[in-house]
Write an enzyme that holds these catalytic residues in place. Structure first.
Site, mmCIF file in Angstrom:
data_model
loop_
_atom_site.group_PDB
_atom_site.id
_atom_site.type_symbol
_atom_site.label_atom_id
_atom_site.label_comp_id
_atom_site.label_asym_id
_atom_site.label_seq_id
_atom_site.Cartn_x
_atom_site.Cartn_y
_atom_site.Cartn_z
ATOM 1 N N ASN A 184 -10.246 -9.814 0.585
ATOM 2 C CA ASN A 184 -8.981 -10.386 0.141
ATOM 3 C C ASN A 184 -9.104 -11.399 -0.978
ATOM 4 O OD1 ASN A 184 -6.722 -9.167 1.575
ATOM 5 N ND2 ASN A 184 -8.018 -9.657 3.331
ATOM 6 N N THR B 108 5.914 -2.385 9.662
ATOM 7 C CA THR B 108 4.464 -2.152 9.613
ATOM 8 C C THR B 108 3.996 -1.083 8.626
ATOM 9 O OG1 THR B 108 4.371 -2.636 11.970
ATOM 10 C CG2 THR B 108 2.407 -1.744 10.981
ATOM 11 N N LYS C 108 -1.309 4.376 7.139
ATOM 12 C CA LYS C 108 -2.293 3.533 6.436
ATOM 13 C C LYS C 108 -2.010 2.092 6.859
ATOM 14 C CE LYS C 108 -2.087 1.295 3.201
ATOM 15 N NZ LYS C 108 -1.856 -0.155 2.890
ATOM 16 N N THR D 291 -5.234 2.171 1.018
ATOM 17 C CA THR D 291 -5.563 1.133 0.023
ATOM 18 C C THR D 291 -6.953 0.594 0.383
ATOM 19 O OG1 THR D 291 -4.288 -0.474 1.318
ATOM 20 C CG2 THR D 291 -3.227 0.477 -0.608
ATOM 21 N N GLU E 58 -8.975 -5.115 8.071
ATOM 22 C CA GLU E 58 -9.878 -5.547 7.000
ATOM 23 C C GLU E 58 -11.026 -6.380 7.546
ATOM 24 O OE1 GLU E 58 -7.218 -7.348 4.265
ATOM 25 O OE2 GLU E 58 -6.763 -5.458 3.258
#
Lengths: 401, 401
Positions: free
Chosen positions: A396, A187, A176, A150, A273
């Site tokens: 985000n 997870t 991922k 993603t 991220e």
């Protein structure tokens, strides 16, 4: 055990592929198919979030059989919070794959990741499964790993080989991750394939043990997802004598599994991220293992610690404060804190400017180790995390647009 | 009860002032002095962090007497994790103030906020206390409120008056907040002054109740600090008949105290580090009050929810996921979620694009309300928080430099 180059990723008896079927708005891959040419032992670990995506509900029930043969995974749509229609869609996805691959629908596991609250585009999925089934290849793992991404920046793969019972056995996995990574859930998505011959109850035991020191020892942002799962398929193609519980063969297999899951877990954190640093937090001298882990996780989760790491600021006061509210038995006047090799704090007191300067240098590296000794007992725990950067906010704040 | 303009902030029998004494590298104020012209009842609530700054250790012991007359507070240096020298420095600070103001050292409370692990510059503090003592004024509260600020953008004050037992009574407070704000600690620095006549055990009871719905109902970044405290001094200058436990006078005083602490708590959140939005999260229909609060806090703390709020994205899946891992009794298929007046989710299912659009409009406002109904019981809780922005990272990555 031999760690292989992921370029030669291949597991006897397994095929895989990944394509773009149209779930994602961009032209990025969004559908993965994994196939074992024979019935395999299957073990799964699933999210502990009370809100479970349709695929989690479905697979958790199927996993009780201890058997499986196919995994169909999509990215871009989580099929979570979608009620009865979501469950029907997940079942339909499994049925389509079963039909295309000529297996029993009960052997097909479904995984989804992406935006919550949207329905799966079943027609696109059906066309995609048909296409992917035709492209299945023993060498299709890079594609498979890409199609579950993603916000990941790169696909995550790991593969090892070991001689077990006179046969060369392969253990390999793809994963991922990125956001929503936190211990005590199954997870993100991780699929482990092995050709070892092992019964499913023992496979499950090995998987649970492996998850504890890998995916349950990492945290990116403290959020746990509705969709996370780890599936492990063992198809016995290596034709080793079935692994006996408590044998040295089990130990060897466990070491292989641990190597793969730990490698994938570290890759997930490295690709957290917006992460600019990979941070290992080691807590020693805790009263018991649970307190060691709790202390390490609390430090790893602290937004103030994570932003200080991003700013390369050896602000150990924030580490001490986090230990203080972690709820574990600790005493400031006994606590030591090091960053890299710099002992910043001894018995609760800062060790002055030279130590600060040494720590500042260590913080400039891409990989940082924080070591905490509570001097309260003998237990120890290691947690991997990353820093909190502007980029995390950017990713985000705009995730759905 | 009458809410007064903070420009006319004044409490009979109290004086205050704030100056720059040289702790902060800039020329910003960093020393506050608060003085009651007579012995006052004193109540305190202190951080639950196991790592307690010297001032917290000192004041918590003093507060057992239920009496006090002076507060000396500094910003720029937390005097936390400073061991025996830190404790001696905190005691010395109280001694200096006691000498300058001609009071008993036992009546002087000390508060600090700022960087952890550094020692107080005692000489500068001493000179500062001498200067501030000479400047004490019944109208010096804006200066006092400014001098406790760290990353706060503006001083926080609140003042109300009420007739109690035939007398006009004033209740007023100043606070500093910003980072490290989270429930279940005594929360940042807050000093409440009142001229009401009340015994210290009852004052403490009122303060604890007030904190529960104010400072223990806010969260900025989930970290709890080593230095947080709330001190409340009641000097009886209003000469009302001493408030009796359980009386309607107690209720009136409680309402005043609640108004002041809630106003200050909301100001703290509004001024949260990097905050662009003030967010009220209301959880209804929980099994019990503890679960209601836990659910609301978990949503409020989620980095994914907070970044979505910053991005003005009505990504309700993240709210549902947070509820799912909050650990409270909930059932996705019963849960409703609204943002502003837009009912985004009913019985666990998204309500479509029109609701999304309405929520997106609500998210463009400076103040946002998220309402969650779990339909599991009758308990309710409200938590105030803010969004997570780039600015938070910037402030906290560079805090010490």
């Amino acid at each position: 055990m031999r760690i292989l180059d992921t370029k030669s990723f291949s597991v006897p008896g397994f095929k895989a592929w990944g394509i773009h079927c149209g779930i994602k708005k961009t032209d990025k891959k969004d559908l993965t198919l994994i196939y074992s040419d024979r019935d395999a032992a299957m073990a799964g670990v699933f999210t502990k979030n009370r809100v479970k995506a349709a695929c989690v509900q479905l697979d958790a029930a199927k996993a009780k059989s201890g058997k499986g043969q196919v995994i169909v995974a999509n990215s871009g749509c989580a099929n979570a919070c979608t009620g009865k229609r979501g469950l029907a869609d997940a079942r339909a996805t499994a049925d389509i794959a079963a039909r295309e691959l000529g297996v029993n629908p009960a052997s097909v596991y479904v995984a989804s990741t992406g935006v919550i609250g949207e329905f799966l585009p079943l027609q696109k999925l059906e066309a995609g499964i048909v296409t992917a089934a035709g492209l299945l290849s023993p060498a299709g793992w890079e594609q498979a790993a890409e199609a579950i991404m993603t916000t990941d920046l790169y696909p995550k793969l790991s593969i090892v080989q070991e001689e077990i019972g006179g046969k060369i056995v392969t253990v390999a996995g793809i994963a991922k991750g990125s956001g929503m990574i936190h211990p005590d859930m199954a997870t993100m998505l991780c699929f482990v394939m092995t050709d070892v011959n092992i019964a499913s109850p023992l496979l499950k035991k090995c998987l649970l043990s492996s998850v504890e020191t890998s995916f349950n020892s990492i945290t990116v942002d403290g959020d746990t997802s509705t969709n996370d799962m780890i599936l492990c398929m063992a198809n016995g193609a290596a034709e080793n004598k079935r692994i006996a519980a408590g044998s040295k063969e089990q130990k060897k297999f466990q070491a292989c599994l641990d190597s793969v899951t730990r490698s994938l877990a570290r890759q997930v954190v490295r690709d957290g991220e917006g992460a600019t640093k990979f941070v290992e937090i080691v807590v020693r001298g805790a009263k018991n293992p649970a307190e060691a882990k709790r202390a390490a996780v609390t430090v790893a989760k602290s937004s103030l610690v994570k932003t200080a790491l991003f700013g390369e600021d050896a602000n150990w006061g924030r580490i001490m404060a986090a230990l203080g509210y972690s709820g574990v038995d600790m005493d400031e006047s006994r606590t030591d804190i090091s960053i890299g090799k710099a002992k910043l704090v001894e018995k609760g007191l800062g060790q002055g400017k030279a130590a600060d300067r040494e720590a500042a240098l260590a913080l400039k590296q891409r990989e940082v180790q924080i070591t905490i000794d509570l001097h309260k007992g003998k237990a120890e725990a290691t947690i991997w995390t990353c820093d909190l950067s502007n980029e995390y906010i950017k990713i985000n704040a705009a995730y759905r647009s």
